[in-house]
Design an enzyme around this catalytic site. Structure first.
Site, PDB file in Angstrom:
ATOM      1  N   ASP A  47      -6.964  -4.619   9.977  1.00 34.15           N
ATOM      2  CA  ASP A  47      -6.244  -3.372   9.729  1.00 34.15           C
ATOM      3  C   ASP A  47      -6.989  -2.202  10.344  1.00 34.15           C
ATOM      4  OD1 ASP A  47      -4.512  -1.456   8.849  1.00 34.15           O
ATOM      5  OD2 ASP A  47      -5.257  -1.412   6.789  1.00 34.15           O
TER       6      ASP A  47
ATOM      7  N   LYS B  14      -7.027   2.595  -2.893  1.00 36.28           N
ATOM      8  CA  LYS B  14      -7.685   3.522  -1.971  1.00 36.28           C
ATOM      9  C   LYS B  14      -8.384   4.603  -2.798  1.00 36.28           C
ATOM     10  CE  LYS B  14      -6.538   5.748   2.388  1.00 36.28           C
ATOM     11  NZ  LYS B  14      -5.692   5.574   3.566  1.00 36.28           N
TER      12      LYS B  14
ATOM     13  N   HIS C  48     -11.547   1.863   2.483  1.00 40.98           N
ATOM     14  CA  HIS C  48     -10.930   2.572   1.364  1.00 40.98           C
ATOM     15  C   HIS C  48     -11.849   2.957   0.213  1.00 40.98           C
ATOM     16  CE1 HIS C  48      -6.442   1.570   2.226  1.00 40.98           C
ATOM     17  NE2 HIS C  48      -7.083   2.040   3.267  1.00 40.98           N
TER      18      HIS C  48
ATOM     19  N   ASP D 258      -9.600  -2.979   1.246  1.00 39.55           N
ATOM     20  CA  ASP D 258      -9.671  -2.488   2.623  1.00 39.55           C
ATOM     21  C   ASP D 258     -11.068  -1.907   2.832  1.00 39.55           C
ATOM     22  OD1 ASP D 258      -9.584  -0.461   4.771  1.00 39.55           O
ATOM     23  OD2 ASP D 258      -7.473  -1.000   4.919  1.00 39.55           O
TER      24      ASP D 258
ATOM     25  N   GLU E 197      -2.948  -2.888  -2.703  1.00 40.13           N
ATOM     26  CA  GLU E 197      -4.109  -2.308  -2.006  1.00 40.13           C
ATOM     27  C   GLU E 197      -4.457  -0.919  -2.534  1.00 40.13           C
ATOM     28  OE1 GLU E 197      -3.397  -1.921   2.192  1.00 40.13           O
ATOM     29  OE2 GLU E 197      -5.444  -1.249   2.621  1.00 40.13           O
TER      30      GLU E 197
ATOM     31  N   ASP F 278     -10.189   3.860  10.475  1.00 39.75           N
ATOM     32  CA  ASP F 278      -9.589   2.661  11.059  1.00 39.75           C
ATOM     33  C   ASP F 278     -10.006   2.418  12.506  1.00 39.75           C
ATOM     34  OD1 ASP F 278      -7.748   1.455   8.931  1.00 39.75           O
ATOM     35  OD2 ASP F 278      -7.160   3.558   8.880  1.00 39.75           O
TER      36      ASP F 278
ATOM     37  N   ASP G 209     -11.983   7.027   6.354  1.00 45.35           N
ATOM     38  CA  ASP G 209     -11.143   5.851   6.577  1.00 45.35           C
ATOM     39  C   ASP G 209     -10.439   5.953   7.931  1.00 45.35           C
ATOM     40  OD1 ASP G 209      -9.620   3.559   6.133  1.00 45.35           O
ATOM     41  OD2 ASP G 209      -8.017   4.690   5.147  1.00 45.35           O
TER      42      ASP G 209
ATOM     43  N   TRP H  42       0.854  -1.187   0.000  1.00 44.81           N
ATOM     44  CA  TRP H  42       0.000   0.000   0.000  1.00 44.81           C
ATOM     45  C   TRP H  42       0.889   1.235   0.000  1.00 44.81           C
ATOM     46  CZ3 TRP H  42      -0.282   3.869   3.861  1.00 44.81           C
ATOM     47  CH2 TRP H  42      -1.154   4.913   3.509  1.00 44.81           C
TER      48      TRP H  42
ATOM     49  N   HIS I 257      -8.714  -6.363   3.989  1.00 43.00           N
ATOM     50  CA  HIS I 257      -8.294  -5.635   5.178  1.00 43.00           C
ATOM     51  C   HIS I 257      -9.557  -5.329   5.965  1.00 43.00           C
ATOM     52  CE1 HIS I 257      -3.932  -4.053   4.607  1.00 43.00           C
ATOM     53  NE2 HIS I 257      -4.016  -5.356   4.713  1.00 43.00           N
TER      54      HIS I 257
HETATM   55  C1  RNT Z   1      -3.783   2.574   4.782  1.00 38.74           C
HETATM   56  C2  RNT Z   1      -3.902   1.133   4.436  1.00 38.74           C
HETATM   57  C3  RNT Z   1      -2.775   0.249   4.897  1.00 38.74           C
HETATM   58  C4  RNT Z   1      -2.294   0.564   6.298  1.00 38.74           C
HETATM   59  C5  RNT Z   1      -1.305  -0.434   6.852  1.00 38.74           C
HETATM   60  C6  RNT Z   1      -0.636   0.065   8.085  1.00 38.74           C
HETATM   61  O1  RNT Z   1      -4.892   3.304   4.461  1.00 38.74           O
HETATM   62  O2  RNT Z   1      -5.109   0.637   4.903  1.00 38.74           O
HETATM   63  O3  RNT Z   1      -3.136  -1.074   4.756  1.00 38.74           O
HETATM   64  O4  RNT Z   1      -3.354   0.668   7.184  1.00 38.74           O
HETATM   65  O5  RNT Z   1      -0.416  -0.785   5.881  1.00 38.74           O
HETATM   66 ZN    ZN Z   2      -5.409  -1.473   4.690  1.00 39.23          ZN
END
Ligand code: RNT
Ligand code: ZN
Length: 420
Positions: free
Chosen positions: A327, A229, A263, A260, A227, A297, A295, A186, A287
């Protein structure tokens, strides 16, 4: 085993059997599904490159709860604690910044296996498999907002070298530990405001990826993922590695896509993408995350989004070929507790999917009986799911129901509160 839990399980089994679902078959499947536990929840994505390393570049952690792991040893202890509260056997997901850089102060373009010997010996001792991620953020050479897609060729070469080395480390994990290591890539590359040469950056990224993946490594040792986004902090207007970019690249180059859950546009269903991807590809990396309005997390929950993702994986018969990697990063609550809440929520979602009478739903659908499909889906929500989950935890020798909470509290009192 606790006799109430046993009794409740027997009753639940009868209820599910009426729907044509075998709880014991579901549990034996669930036991074989490993999550990849992200090391970065333990220290707010700081890593151990240098003293006081801090996260920068496209992602952010908020909160400052005491007890953050200050060294790889502390992080490993914390991981062991979290893993001891999860049923089943899991993997650990590392980022390049988590190596041991005390003896060899390698910069990212010199990183090597030597920096990860401690992790491998720990993994061997704990009988764990390792996954890996190159780290293309929190570094002076990523400050411009561009890494693999930079127009500056020296920046690009630096990061190409980093990722190449990370793939080697990942493959070494796979080979030494006897299970292909998932290497996920990523990058935060993108622009805050309108970009006039999107194509230029995308060509540059393609060029870097071609260099990286020109090195062929057996899929016995490594599974490469990319990955995408939609937007990030500081890349609100343009992200080079978009979904379309990586979908095309992955298909052409036989790589895995990483979806993810944070994302995409907040109203977009990640679950819906799984069957589209699996129509063309064998494997997918998910993810498991939770975005709250963006986003962000947040800690993963046993919520509709996670349940739907698990259900789609199951309906695609992809429980063996989909990889669930957690994640998220929350520094505002007990970090070990955050790991456990999210991991158990992901496991519950998978169990919920396994207990779905999918063929009955498909049957109703094919006969045009959409009322029945909807009614059944609703009734499933009131099934004694918790009794099956608790039985699974007891069977696996980990605390069931809310019993694990006090273990986290005790660890906080005895270990975390002593960290300054
Ligand atoms: C970031 C991505 C990525 C990170 C990790 C730490 O938006 O989701 O995967 O969260 O690599
Ligand atoms: Zn991620």
């Amino acid at each position: 085993m606790n006799s109430t839990i046993k009794k409740e399980y027997a009753l639940a089994s009868e209820r599910y059997a009426k729907l044509g679902v075998s709880t014991s078959a579901a549990l034996s499947k669930l036991k074989g599904i490993s999550l990849s536990l992200h090391c970065w929840q333990g220290d707010d994505v700081s890593g151990f490159e240098k003293e006081g390393s801090l996260l920068s570049g496209g992602i952010q952690v908020t909160g400052n709860r005491f007890g953050k792991a200050r060294s790889a040893d502390e992080l490993r202890n914390d991981l062991e604690k979290a893993l001891s509260l999860l049923p089943g056997k899991h993997r650990v997901n590392l980022h390049a910044i988590y190596g041991n850089f005390t003896l060899k102060k390698n910069d990212r373009d010199q990183i090597s296996k030597d920096n990860f010997i401690d992790w491998v010996s720990w993994a061997k001792k704990q009988k764990l498999k390792l996954d890996f991620n190159a780290t293309l953020f929190s570094h002076p050479k990523s400050e411009s907002g561009f890494t693999l897609s930079s127009k500056d060729v020296s920046i690009r070469s630096f990061w190409v070298e980093h990722v190449k080395r990370c793939r080697d480390i990942s493959a070494w994990f796979g080979q030494t530990l006897g299970s292909a290591s998932v290497h996920n890539l990523w990058i935060a590359d993108g622009m805050k405001d309108q970009c006039a040469d999107k194509r230029g950056y995308r060509e540059a990224l393609k060029n870097s990826l071609d260099k990286i993946f020109s090195v062929k490594i057996s899929s016995k040792y490594i599974k490469d993922a990319v990955e995408s986004k939609l937007f990030g902090i500081g890349s609100e207007s343009f992200v080079v590695g978009s979904q379309e970019f990586y979908t095309s690249y992955a298909l052409k180059n036989n790589l895995m896509l990483c979806l993810d859950m944070g994302h995409f546009h907040p109203t977009e269903s990640i679950a819906d993408k799984i069957s589209a991807i699996l129509t063309f590809q064998k494997e997918v990396l998910i993810h498991v995350s939770r975005g709250v309005r963006w986003d962000s997390d947040h800690v993963v929950l046993f919520d509709d989004a996670t349940k739907e993702v698990a259900a789609e994986v199951k309906r695609n018969s992809a429980l063996e070929t989909a990889h669930f990697a957690l994640d998220y990063f929350d520094a505002s609550i007990n970090r070990i507790g955050a790991w456990v809440i999210g991991a158990r929520a992901a496991q519950k979602s998978i169990l919920y999917a396994l207990l779905e009478p999918t063929s009955a739903l498909v049957k109703a659908e094919e006969s045009g009986d959409y009322f029945k499909r909807l009614a059944l889906t609703e009734e499933l929500k009131a099934m004694p799911f918790g009794s099956v989950w608790n039985y699974f935890c007891e069977q696996e020798g980990v605390p069931s129901a809310e019993d694990w909470i006090k273990e986290v509290e005790l660890y906080e009192k005895e270990v975390l509160s002593k960290r300054s």
